[in-house]
Motif scaffolding. Sequence first.
Motif, PDB file in Angstrom:
ATOM      1  N   LYS A 172      41.624  74.033   7.143  1.00  0.00           N
ATOM      2  CA  LYS A 172      42.786  73.283   7.626  1.00  0.00           C
ATOM      3  C   LYS A 172      42.997  72.001   6.811  1.00  0.00           C
ATOM      4  O   LYS A 172      44.132  71.627   6.471  1.00  0.00           O
ATOM      5  CB  LYS A 172      42.606  72.915   9.107  1.00  0.00           C
ATOM      6  CG  LYS A 172      42.636  74.117  10.042  1.00  0.00           C
ATOM      7  CD  LYS A 172      44.015  74.752  10.092  1.00  0.00           C
ATOM      8  CE  LYS A 172      44.073  75.876  11.119  1.00  0.00           C
ATOM      9  NZ  LYS A 172      45.408  76.507  11.142  1.00  0.00           N
ATOM     10  N   ASP A 212      46.061  69.564   6.748  1.00  0.00           N
ATOM     11  CA  ASP A 212      46.029  69.196   8.160  1.00  0.00           C
ATOM     12  C   ASP A 212      44.788  68.339   8.418  1.00  0.00           C
ATOM     13  O   ASP A 212      43.698  68.862   8.691  1.00  0.00           O
ATOM     14  CB  ASP A 212      46.008  70.454   9.030  1.00  0.00           C
ATOM     15  CG  ASP A 212      46.031  70.125  10.515  1.00  0.00           C
ATOM     16  OD1 ASP A 212      45.855  71.059  11.328  1.00  0.00           O
ATOM     17  OD2 ASP A 212      46.219  68.934  10.881  1.00  0.00           O
ATOM     18  N   ILE A 218      42.749  67.980  12.256  1.00  0.00           N
ATOM     19  CA  ILE A 218      41.829  68.966  12.805  1.00  0.00           C
ATOM     20  C   ILE A 218      40.521  68.284  13.217  1.00  0.00           C
ATOM     21  O   ILE A 218      40.076  67.327  12.573  1.00  0.00           O
ATOM     22  CB  ILE A 218      41.566  70.092  11.774  1.00  0.00           C
ATOM     23  CG1 ILE A 218      40.808  71.239  12.405  1.00  0.00           C
ATOM     24  CG2 ILE A 218      40.846  69.531  10.567  1.00  0.00           C
ATOM     25  CD1 ILE A 218      41.615  71.994  13.419  1.00  0.00           C
TER      26      ILE A 218
END
Length: 611
Positions: free
Chosen positions: A316, A321, A324
Motif C-alpha cells: 500500500k 497510500d 495504512i
Amino acid sequence: MKKRGISIRYKILLLLTSLPLITLSVYLVLALRIFEDDKIAYVFDSSSNMSGTMAAQIKTQLNSVLGTTKPIFQDYLTQQKFTSISDSIFLNEYNLEAVVVFTPGQAGSYQQTALLEKVPGQTVGVLGGLQSQMATYFTEVEVTRRMVKVPFSDDRVFIFEKVSDETKTRNTIFLVIARMSEATEMFRTALSQKMYLISQDGTVLFGPDGSPGYKLQETVAPAFLKNISSQVAQGAETTKASNGTELLVSFSRAGFGDLTVVTTVEKEKALGAVQILIRKSLIFFGILIAATVILSLFASSGITQALTQLFSATQKVAEGDFNIRVDVKSNDEVGSLADNFNIMAAEVSRLLEQTAEKARMESELQTAKTVQETLFPETRAKIGPLAIAGYYEPASECGGDWWHYCQIGNKIFLWIGDATGHGAPAALITSAAKSASTIIERLNISPAKALELLNRSIYDVSKGRIMMTFFLASFDLETGELVYCNASHEAPFLIKKGEGPLKKKDLIPLNEVNNPRLGQARDSVYEQTSIQVEEGDSVFFYTDGIPDIQNPGKEAWGEREFLKALIAANKDYPGVNDSVDRFVVTFQGHRQGAPLVDDVTFFVVKHEGLQ
C-alpha cells in the motif's frame, strides 16, 4: 514501546527471505518514481505560474500603451493631422517614444504621413534602419491588424495597429514605439528559469541574452513550437534543446496579438534534489534489505501471519497510500517493527502534506514579492528644489505599505499608504493602489479628488474587507505651497528650520484634516488643506510600523522614543540622505535584529531651493 518477549531470531524462517526483499525493491522503485513525478509537477506548476504572471503583465503594459494612444489615433483620423490634444497626451506619457502614421500611396504601398516623437530626428534614423523590413511588416499587419516587433537589442517595442475608416475602404497603420524597461529587465535577469517573449512564428522578442530576432527553434525542439502556435492558451511539456538537453517547458499566451511567454528549465537541474534522494534511498534500502535477509535466515513459521500483514502494508505504501496501519499483537521484534512502521507511515504522510503545501505557498509568495518590488520608486531622488530619500522593509515576504513620488505639471505628488495587516492580501491592495495611481497621475487633479478616486478603486478590489490608510500631498514648485489630504493615516511632521538645533516645538504634525480610510465606503468624500513649506524645511512621512518596532524582549519602541529619534536625526537640519541613515541606525539599535511585527516605511522630503 512494547516489552520484548522471545527473541525473533528463533521465529523467522529462511523461506521468507524473498518476501521483504521483493516488497522493499518494489517500494523503492515506485516511491522514487512518485517523488520524481511530484517534483516535475511542482516545477511545471511553478514555471506555469511564472509564465502566466509575466504574460498578464505584458498584456497589461501593452494594453496600457494602446489605451493611451487610442485618443491620438482618433484625433488624427478625425483631423487628418496631429493636434495639440495629441501632443499633450503624447508628451505626458513617458513610456512613448514616437507615434508614426502610414497611409497607402498611389502605388498601393504605405508611406509615412505624420509623426510624433520625443527626440527630434531620432525616429527617422530608426525607421531608416528598418527600411528593408517595413514592407514585410505592412503585409503582415494587413492580415493580423495588430503586430508587435522588437527589432533592436534594447527595451523598445514597436506596435503596429491597423485602423480602417468608417467605409472600411481606406486603412491607416499606426506605429507606436514605446519603452518597456521593467518587462525587459525581468526577462533578462530570471535566475532559476529562462523566460522568452516570442511571436507566433517563434521569433524571440525578449529573452535572457537580451538579443531579439533569433528563432526559439535554436533553443527548443520545433514540435513544441507547433503546440504554441495552436489555440491552446497555456501548457507545459517535456522537450529537448537543440543540443539534446532535456527541458521542462511551459508557455502562456499574453492575449495581445500573437505574443506568448515561454519558460524553460533544464530537467537535470530541476531534478537535482531527486537525484540526492535516490542515492540516499538506495543506501537506506540497501541496508534495510541486507538486515532483512540476515534476520530471515533465522525465520520460523510462528510469525508468518505478522509478516504477511507487514507485506500487505508495504505494498500500500509503494502505491502511495501512507495512511495504512498494521495491527500486530506479538511482543517481540515483529511487534516493535509494526509499531515503528505505523509511526514512519504517519510521519511520511504528514511530511508529504506539509512539503507540498509549503512549496506551493513559497512559490506564490516569491512571485508576489517579485511583482511587488516593481511598485516602489528609487529610494534617492532630486526633483527641482525637493530632495527625497526613503526606506522600506516588509515584515514578511510581501508587505502592505507603499510610498511613491511623481511630478505632474508644476507639482510634485507625495504618496504613502498602509494596508490592513501585511502579507499577500495586503500586497494585493498595494498593487491595486499603485495601478490606480498610475491612471490618477495623468488627470492632474487635487489630492482630495485623487483620494476619492483611489478610495473607489480600493473598495472595488477589497469590497470593504481590507482597508488602507493614506496620506497624499502635492508640492507647488512655484509657490512652495503643500496641499495635503489625510485618510486616517499617521500625520507626517513638518520640520521647520530654525536658528538653533531642532526642538520638539519645531515638529508640526500635518493633522488639520482627517478623512475615512480608503476602502471603508465607496462614496466617501475627502477634504484637503494646505501649509507653506519654506526653503530648508523638511517633511517626514511614515507608517505606524515604526513605533511598533520591538527588541528581542518584545519591548515596543513607542511614540516617545520615536519622536526623540526623529529630533536627534534632524537636529542640525541635515540633507535627506543623512536624515534617513541616522534614523535607521537609531531604530535598528533598538531592534537588535528582532523580527518586525509590522512593515516599516518612511521617507523624508526637503525643500533645498533651486540650485
